[in-house]
Design an enzyme around this catalytic site. Structure first.
Site, mmCIF file in Angstrom:
data_model
loop_
_atom_site.group_PDB
_atom_site.id
_atom_site.type_symbol
_atom_site.label_atom_id
_atom_site.label_comp_id
_atom_site.label_asym_id
_atom_site.label_seq_id
_atom_site.Cartn_x
_atom_site.Cartn_y
_atom_site.Cartn_z
ATOM 1 N N CYS A 8 3.089 12.282 -5.566
ATOM 2 C CA CYS A 8 4.215 13.172 -5.311
ATOM 3 C C CYS A 8 4.915 12.783 -4.013
ATOM 4 O O CYS A 8 4.460 11.908 -3.294
ATOM 5 C CB CYS A 8 3.725 14.614 -5.179
ATOM 6 N N CYS A 266 -3.639 4.387 2.048
ATOM 7 C CA CYS A 266 -3.838 3.913 0.660
ATOM 8 C C CYS A 266 -3.157 2.554 0.448
ATOM 9 O O CYS A 266 -1.936 2.430 0.560
ATOM 10 C CB CYS A 266 -3.246 4.946 -0.300
ATOM 11 N N ASP A 376 2.074 -9.332 -12.369
ATOM 12 C CA ASP A 376 2.153 -7.870 -12.343
ATOM 13 C C ASP A 376 1.437 -7.371 -11.091
ATOM 14 O O ASP A 376 0.652 -8.102 -10.479
ATOM 15 C CB ASP A 376 1.521 -7.269 -13.612
ATOM 16 N N ASP A 377 1.696 -6.103 -10.714
ATOM 17 C CA ASP A 377 1.102 -5.612 -9.472
ATOM 18 C C ASP A 377 -0.344 -5.166 -9.636
ATOM 19 O O ASP A 377 -1.127 -5.234 -8.705
ATOM 20 C CB ASP A 377 1.942 -4.481 -8.875
ATOM 21 N N CYS A 477 -7.527 2.514 2.940
ATOM 22 C CA CYS A 477 -8.382 2.967 1.845
ATOM 23 C C CYS A 477 -8.244 1.922 0.745
ATOM 24 O O CYS A 477 -7.135 1.624 0.302
ATOM 25 C CB CYS A 477 -7.954 4.344 1.320
HETATM 26 S S1 SF4 Z 1 -8.854 5.218 -3.961
HETATM 27 FE FE1 SF4 Z 1 -7.797 4.922 -2.022
HETATM 28 S S2 SF4 Z 1 -6.759 2.950 -2.260
HETATM 29 FE FE2 SF4 Z 1 -7.323 3.592 -4.296
HETATM 30 S S3 SF4 Z 1 -5.489 4.616 -5.045
HETATM 31 FE FE3 SF4 Z 1 -6.845 6.182 -4.160
HETATM 32 S S4 SF4 Z 1 -6.168 6.436 -2.043
HETATM 33 FE FE4 SF4 Z 1 -5.309 4.532 -2.823
#
Ligand code: SF4
Length: 512
Positions: A8, A266, A376-377, A477
């Site tokens: 979001c 992330c 692709d990603d 992460c």
């Molecule tokens: S586990 Fe961590 S790195 Fe993987 S999508 Fe979720 S937040 Fe992102």
């Protein structure tokens, strides 16, 4: 990206000046949300503040993309919405459902009415609570709550209300400090109350981005920097994890409200989710994606000849594909054309094959008789990639398809706001059958390639990913790749997710 998954976005606006233009907060909220449509198309909504109205706070939300929600194709209806919700402050949200169903009542912001102005509030957020079940159980068992929607947004609203229940007006920084101690997971929250106080906070791990800045007398906050830039804010800042922005009595302050035990940005935001023109925590999404492409080129083993052509999957793999092609000195061509006007439709064909053909057109002129390097990603579930390879061979006439993925293999679910919450929905665990660390075995990659119908398959390395983003691995992460979840409940849910997988239970790990 081959499989649509988003999270979001949040937005907040405060206009300082007096006079007519002070009521233009909604116009800027609309613009911020429109520019963040990539993060969610299921619903959009706003809450604005206007002390001249009987409804000091008023919330407008609907299912659909931002333009549809604000009825921009019907001038009269649109003007009425902008008139009714005029105000000098407000918060906004676009949603993709990671928890809970797709009904309108789950669109955000969530407004909670109350006669006392500090208890009357509205909020929206971006994230997922990994300890959702425990928080919910506590409310039901210890405080006799009845839970209607079974979504973490409802749970968050109750916990926020409980923090505000004192008989005197509480200090909002302390309210959010106490609240944060109860939450485990990813939570970027935008909050406004009927006093016109606004808070926007970033969780202590900083999973998702938040940026803020001024344009003249207007203060704007968004999940992504491209939204601010497109509203004229060029000098923006990244909100640090564990910090909040507090707008009160005409002042804007940035304060620390929680300890940040570790940063966990992330990695998927750079790889796929964020707009390619955004900058996240000082690292450009575009530059990261080109670096990912260069890394793929550095590790390429296929000997290139005149029959090779590189085709990036539009749009998110384009930067990586172009950079890889440049390094390898092979042409990068638009062998797949994205149909931008498909949108979200309930009458599209239900099969994966239909969806691939609705979304892309394969160009025979580019791929016929060629050895296609398909970039692709990421591959999450694998079914779309399989259909895409089949489509490129069958309709595009490609002789060979060599798949290159700019993200390392996804091996675990996400409990922090991305829609992949079970092990069973992921491709790689079906081959590994137990939680594994390090790079995926080449034999397994070979098997996956064969099953997908690819002539070869290569993924990004974990080291290549870290190098491409340009941040220390400890600040990222990468749990869905490495199995190392940064939070206590994330670790617990990972074990539970694997347990469910082995028992054949397919439901979401963090929700009922
Ligand atoms: S586990 Fe961590 S790195 Fe993987 S999508 Fe979720 S937040 Fe992102």
């Amino acid at each position: 990206m081959a499989e649509a998954m988003h999270n979001c976005a949040i937005a907040a606006v405060y206009i300082k000046e007096n006079g007519d233009s002070a009521n233009r907060a909604l116009f800027y909220l609309y613009k911020l949300l429109l520019n963040q449509q990539n993060r969610g198309q299921l619903s959009a909504g706003v809450t604005t503040y206007n002390p001249e109205r009987m409804q000091i706070l008023d919330t407008y939300k609907e299912l659909g993309p931002v333009n549809e929600v604000f009825k921009t194709s019907d001038r009269q209806q649109s003007i009425e919405i902008f008139k009714r919700y005029a105000g000098n402050k407000g918060i906004g949200h676009v949603r993709y459902a990671t928890s809970g169903s797709e009904e309108r009542s789950l669109a955000q912001p969530f407004e909670r009415h109350h006669g006392r102005k500090w208890k009357w509030f509205s909020f929206c957020w971006n994230g997922n609570l990994a300890n959702f079940q425990e928080l919910k159980q506590h409310l039901m068992d210890k405080a006799d709550y009845h839970i209607i929607y079974n979504t973490d947004t409802e749970i968050l609203m109750h916990y926020l209300s409980r923090e505000l229940r004192s008989s005197t007006k509480p200090n909002l920084v302390k309210v959010f400090s106490r609240l944060a101690q109860k939450l485990d997971g990813c939570f970027n929250i935008a909050f406004i109350n009927a006093f016109g106080e606004m808070v926007v906070l970033r969780d202590p791990y900083g999973f998702r981005p938040i940026v803020y800045g001024w344009k003249d007398d207007m203060f704007l906050v968004a999940s992504e920097s491209n939204a601010l830039i497109n509203c004229g804010v060029t000098d923006y800042k990244h909100l640090a994890p564990g910090h909040l922005i507090y707008v009160k009595n005409g002042h804007v302050e940035v304060k620390k409200y929680a300890e940040s035990p570790k940063k966990s940005h992330c990695m998927f935001e750079w790889v796929y989710f964020a707009n390619v023109s955004s900058v996240l925590d000082n690292k450009s999404v575009y530059i990261t994606r080109t670096n990912l492409g260069k890394e793929l080129a550095r590790n390429e083993t296929e000997t290139m000849d005149a029959e090779h052509v590189l085709v990036p999957v539009p749009d998110t793999a384009k930067a990586a594909g172009d950079a890889m092609a440049y390094e390898l000195k092979v042409p990068s061509a638009e062998g797949l054309i994205r149909n931008r006007f498909v949108g979200r439709t309930f009458i599209e064909g239900s099969s994966r094959e239909d969806r691939v053909q609705n979304k892309y057109t394969a160009l025979k002129e580019i791929m016929e008789g060629k050895k296609v390097i398909l970039v692709d990603d990421s591959i999450v579930r694998g079914s779309t990639t399989k259909q895409l390879i089949n489509y490129i061979k069958k309709v595009g006439g490609a002789k060979e398809v060599h798949v290159r993925i700019s993200c390392p293999p996804i091996r675990g679910p996400c409990f922090y706001g991305i829609d992949m919450s079970t092990v069973s929905e992921l491709l790689v665990p079906k081959y590994e059958m137990e939680p594994k660390k390090g790079e995926v075995d080449n034999k397994i990659i070979g098997k996956i390639a064969k099953d997908l119908g690819a002539d070869s398959l290569k993924y990004q390395s974990i080291a290549g990913l870290v190098k491409s983003i340009g941040k220390p691995a400890k600040d990222l992460c990468m749990a869905c790749i490495t199995g190392e979840y940064p939070t206590h409940y994330g670790k617990k849910l990972y074990l539970k997710a694997w347990d469910n997988f082995k028992k054949g239970i397919k439901e979401r790990t963090y929700a009922c």
